[in-house]
Design a protein around this motif. Structure first.
Motif, PDB file in Angstrom:
ATOM      1  N   GLY A 104      80.132   3.635  34.182  1.00 27.21           N
ATOM      2  CA  GLY A 104      80.024   2.673  33.098  1.00 27.21           C
ATOM      3  C   GLY A 104      79.129   3.179  31.983  1.00 27.21           C
ATOM      4  N   TYR A 105      77.979   3.735  32.357  1.00 21.92           N
ATOM      5  CA  TYR A 105      77.046   4.214  31.336  1.00 21.92           C
ATOM      6  C   TYR A 105      77.627   5.351  30.515  1.00 21.92           C
ATOM      7  CZ  TYR A 105      73.457   6.806  28.984  1.00 21.92           C
ATOM      8  OH  TYR A 105      72.766   7.474  28.008  1.00 21.92           O
ATOM      9  N   ILE A 106      78.183   6.375  31.176  1.00 31.08           N
ATOM     10  CA  ILE A 106      78.644   7.533  30.418  1.00 31.08           C
ATOM     11  C   ILE A 106      79.813   7.167  29.498  1.00 31.08           C
ATOM     12  CG2 ILE A 106      77.812   9.186  32.136  1.00 31.08           C
ATOM     13  CD1 ILE A 106      80.686   9.582  33.049  1.00 31.08           C
ATOM     14  N   HIS A 107      80.625   6.179  29.893  1.00 33.40           N
ATOM     15  CA  HIS A 107      81.732   5.780  29.025  1.00 33.40           C
ATOM     16  C   HIS A 107      81.238   4.966  27.833  1.00 33.40           C
ATOM     17  CE1 HIS A 107      84.280   7.181  32.327  1.00 33.40           C
ATOM     18  NE2 HIS A 107      85.258   7.186  31.442  1.00 33.40           N
ATOM     19  N   LEU A 108      80.266   4.095  28.053  1.00 28.97           N
ATOM     20  CA  LEU A 108      79.681   3.366  26.924  1.00 28.97           C
ATOM     21  C   LEU A 108      78.981   4.338  25.972  1.00 28.97           C
ATOM     22  CD1 LEU A 108      78.223   0.217  28.726  1.00 28.97           C
ATOM     23  CD2 LEU A 108      80.194   0.298  27.178  1.00 28.97           C
ATOM     24  N   ALA A 109      78.257   5.303  26.555  1.00 25.88           N
ATOM     25  CA  ALA A 109      77.576   6.300  25.736  1.00 25.88           C
ATOM     26  C   ALA A 109      78.581   7.138  24.955  1.00 25.88           C
ATOM     27  CB  ALA A 109      76.706   7.195  26.618  1.00 25.88           C
ATOM     28  N   ALA A 110      79.732   7.441  25.567  1.00 30.21           N
ATOM     29  CA  ALA A 110      80.760   8.233  24.889  1.00 30.21           C
ATOM     30  C   ALA A 110      81.381   7.448  23.729  1.00 30.21           C
ATOM     31  CB  ALA A 110      81.839   8.647  25.884  1.00 30.21           C
ATOM     32  N   ILE A 111      81.592   6.163  23.929  1.00 25.76           N
ATOM     33  CA  ILE A 111      82.132   5.331  22.846  1.00 25.76           C
ATOM     34  C   ILE A 111      81.168   5.314  21.656  1.00 25.76           C
ATOM     35  CG2 ILE A 111      82.734   2.965  22.190  1.00 25.76           C
ATOM     36  CD1 ILE A 111      83.748   2.599  25.089  1.00 25.76           C
ATOM     37  N   TYR A 112      79.866   5.154  21.963  1.00 29.13           N
ATOM     38  CA  TYR A 112      78.875   5.194  20.897  1.00 29.13           C
ATOM     39  C   TYR A 112      78.821   6.590  20.271  1.00 29.13           C
ATOM     40  CZ  TYR A 112      74.429   4.444  18.446  1.00 29.13           C
ATOM     41  OH  TYR A 112      73.451   4.336  17.491  1.00 29.13           O
ATOM     42  N   GLY A 113      79.004   7.609  21.102  1.00 25.72           N
ATOM     43  CA  GLY A 113      79.037   8.978  20.595  1.00 25.72           C
ATOM     44  C   GLY A 113      80.198   9.207  19.646  1.00 25.72           C
ATOM     45  N   LEU A 114      81.347   8.587  19.934  1.00 30.17           N
ATOM     46  CA  LEU A 114      82.497   8.692  19.033  1.00 30.17           C
ATOM     47  C   LEU A 114      82.174   8.054  17.682  1.00 30.17           C
ATOM     48  CD1 LEU A 114      85.451   9.448  18.536  1.00 30.17           C
ATOM     49  CD2 LEU A 114      86.092   7.239  19.560  1.00 30.17           C
ATOM     50  N   TYR A 115      81.513   6.895  17.728  1.00 31.40           N
ATOM     51  CA  TYR A 115      81.098   6.230  16.488  1.00 31.40           C
ATOM     52  C   TYR A 115      80.140   7.121  15.691  1.00 31.40           C
ATOM     53  CZ  TYR A 115      78.349   3.116  13.508  1.00 31.40           C
ATOM     54  OH  TYR A 115      77.682   2.564  12.450  1.00 31.40           O
ATOM     55  N   LEU A 116      79.154   7.708  16.374  1.00 31.76           N
ATOM     56  CA  LEU A 116      78.193   8.574  15.691  1.00 31.76           C
ATOM     57  C   LEU A 116      78.853   9.848  15.173  1.00 31.76           C
ATOM     58  CD1 LEU A 116      75.081   8.252  18.049  1.00 31.76           C
ATOM     59  CD2 LEU A 116      75.422   7.176  15.802  1.00 31.76           C
ATOM     60  N   ALA A 117      79.842  10.352  15.908  1.00 26.02           N
ATOM     61  CA  ALA A 117      80.548  11.560  15.465  1.00 26.02           C
ATOM     62  C   ALA A 117      81.257  11.324  14.143  1.00 26.02           C
ATOM     63  CB  ALA A 117      81.553  11.996  16.529  1.00 26.02           C
ATOM     64  N   VAL A 118      81.748  10.110  13.943  1.00 26.22           N
ATOM     65  CA  VAL A 118      82.471   9.776  12.717  1.00 26.22           C
ATOM     66  C   VAL A 118      81.524   9.418  11.578  1.00 26.22           C
ATOM     67  CG1 VAL A 118      84.089   8.121  11.685  1.00 26.22           C
ATOM     68  CG2 VAL A 118      84.509   9.008  13.985  1.00 26.22           C
TER      69      VAL A 118
END
Length: 323
Positions: free
Chosen positions: A37-51
Motif C-alpha cells: 500500500g505504501y509503495i503504491h501511494l508513494a509511486a502515485i505521488y511520485g508520478l504527480y511530482l514527476a509531471v
C-alpha cells in the motif's frame, strides 16, 4: 542446509502427481499488504511530482535506473541464473548482480529459486504465482499471502546446488537488504539530491515510482502473459505469446515460446531483436567476451514443435500458411 538433489525417480514421481489448483484459504500477511500500500501511494505521488516538480535530470536518471533494473532481472536473474541459458564471467555477473539489486525483487538467488519452481510446476498449487487463481493473485496478490503448502513442499525437492555454489550470488543473498536498499533506494535518492540539487521528497518519490514500475512490468509476465495471447508452440499450456508485455519488459513476453524452450537465451524465436533488448545486451557482452556458451534452439526444431503442439498461429496472432 544443502538443497535436496533430484534423482530421475524423484522427478518422475513428482511429475506423476503434479499438484493442481484446489480450494485454499488465503492467509494474509498484513505487513506485506501495508508495504504494498505504501509503495503504491508513494509511486502515485511520485508520478504527480514527476509531471509537476522533478528536474529533467531526475527523470532521465530514473529512466536509466529502471532500464538497468529490468536488464538485471531479465539478463541476470532470469536468463543467466534461473535457466543457465548462457554463461557469464565474474565481471558480468557482478554487474548483473548490482543491476538486479536495483530492482529489489528478493536476492537473485531467491528469484531464481522461485522461477525454477514456477517452470517445474507452472500453474499448479506448487507454482508461487499460480495463474489459475486469477489475475490479481498471479500479478501481485501472491506476495501478500502466505505461500501455498504445496509450493513450500515442492521447492525443497528442487536442485539449487549451482546457485548456492556461486559466491557472487551468495554474497548478495547474505546481504540482500544491504545491497537492495543501497542500489534500489538510497543511491537513486541521494544522487539527484547531491549532484543536481533535486529536493529530497521529489528524489525519493520518483524512485518509488521507478521501483513500482519495475515491479509491475515483471508481474505482467506472470499474469497477462499467462492469460492473454496465442499458444504458438504449445496450446495445452497457459503461457502465451504477448507482444505488449515484450515491449515493456525487454523481450520477455514471448512466454509460450519460453516455457517450451526455457534454455534459449533469446526467449523468443529468431531473437525478435527489435523487441528483445535483453538479447542485444547479452550479445554485446558475448562480443566483449564476458558472456559465452549462448544456448539457442534451431529453426527446424522450433517449426516442428509449432506444427506438432501449437495452435496454428505465429507470434503476432495470425494464422500460419500451413494451418
Amino acid at each position: 542446509m544443502a538443497p535436496f538433489v533430484e534423482t530421475d525417480e524423484t522427478i518422475q514421481s513428482e511429475e506423476l502427481v503434479a499438484p493442481q489448483a484446489a480450494p485454499w484459504k488465503y492467509e494474509i500477511v498484513y505487513p506485506a499488504v501495508l508495504g504494498m500500500g505504501y509503495i503504491h501511494l508513494a509511486a502515485i505521488y511520485g508520478l504527480y511530482l514527476a509531471v509537476t516538480a522533478a528536474q529533467w535530470y531526475t527523470l532521465v536518471f530514473s529512466a536509466f535506473t529502471a532500464v538497468a533494473a529490468g536488464i538485471g532481472l531479465t539478463a541476470g536473474a532470469h536468463r543467466l541464473w534461473s535457466h543457465r541459458a548462457y554463461k557469464a564471467k565474474p565481471p558480468l555477473q557482478i554487474l548483473l548482480m548490482i543491476m538486479q539489486s536495483i530492482a529489489f525483487q528478493y536476492s537473485a538467488l531467491t528469484w531464481a529459486k522461485l522461477h525454477r519452481t514456477h517452470h517445474r510446476y507452472s500453474d499448479t498449487d506448487a507454482d508461487p504465482h499460480n495463474a489459475t487463481r486469477g489475475f490479481f493473485f498471479s500479478h501481485m496478490g501472491y506476495l501478500m499471502v502466505k505461500s501455498h503448502p504445496e509450493f513450500r513442499k515442492r521447492v525443497k525437492l528442487m536442485d539449487f546446488s549451482d546457485l548456492y555454489s556461486n559466491q557472487i550470488l551468495m554474497l548478495q543473498h547474505k546481504y540482500t537488504i544491504l545491497f537492495c536498499f543501497t542500489f534500489c533506494l538510497l543511491l537513486p535518492t541521494v544522487i539527484p539530491v547531491y549532484l543536481w540539487g533535486e529536493s529530497l521528497s521529489v528524489a525519493w518519490h520518483v524512485s518509488m515510482l521507478r521501483y513500482v514500475y519495475n515491479m509491475h512490468t515483471t508481474f505482467l509476465v506472470n499474469s497477462v502473459a499467462h492469460m492473454f495471447g496465442s499458444g504458438t508452440y504449445d496450446k495445452s499450456i497457459k503461457p502465451t505469446q504477448n507482444v505488449f508485455v515484450s515491449l515493456l519488459i525487454f523481450g520477455e513476453g514471448f512466454h509460450n515460446y519460453h516455457h517450451v524452450f526455457p534454455w534459449d537465451y533469446r526467449t523468443a524465436e529468431l531473437g525478435n531483436n527489435w523487441l528483445n533488448p535483453t538479447k542485444l545486451f547479452i550479445d554485446f557482452f558475448a562480443w566483449v567476451g564476458w558472456a559465452y556458451d549462448l544456448k539457442t534452439v534451431s529453426d527446424d526444431v522450433i517449426s516442428a514443435r509449432a506444427e506438432r503442439t501449437g495452435d496454428g498461429t505465429n507470434s503476432w496472432g495470425f494464422k500460419t500458411k500451413s494451418s
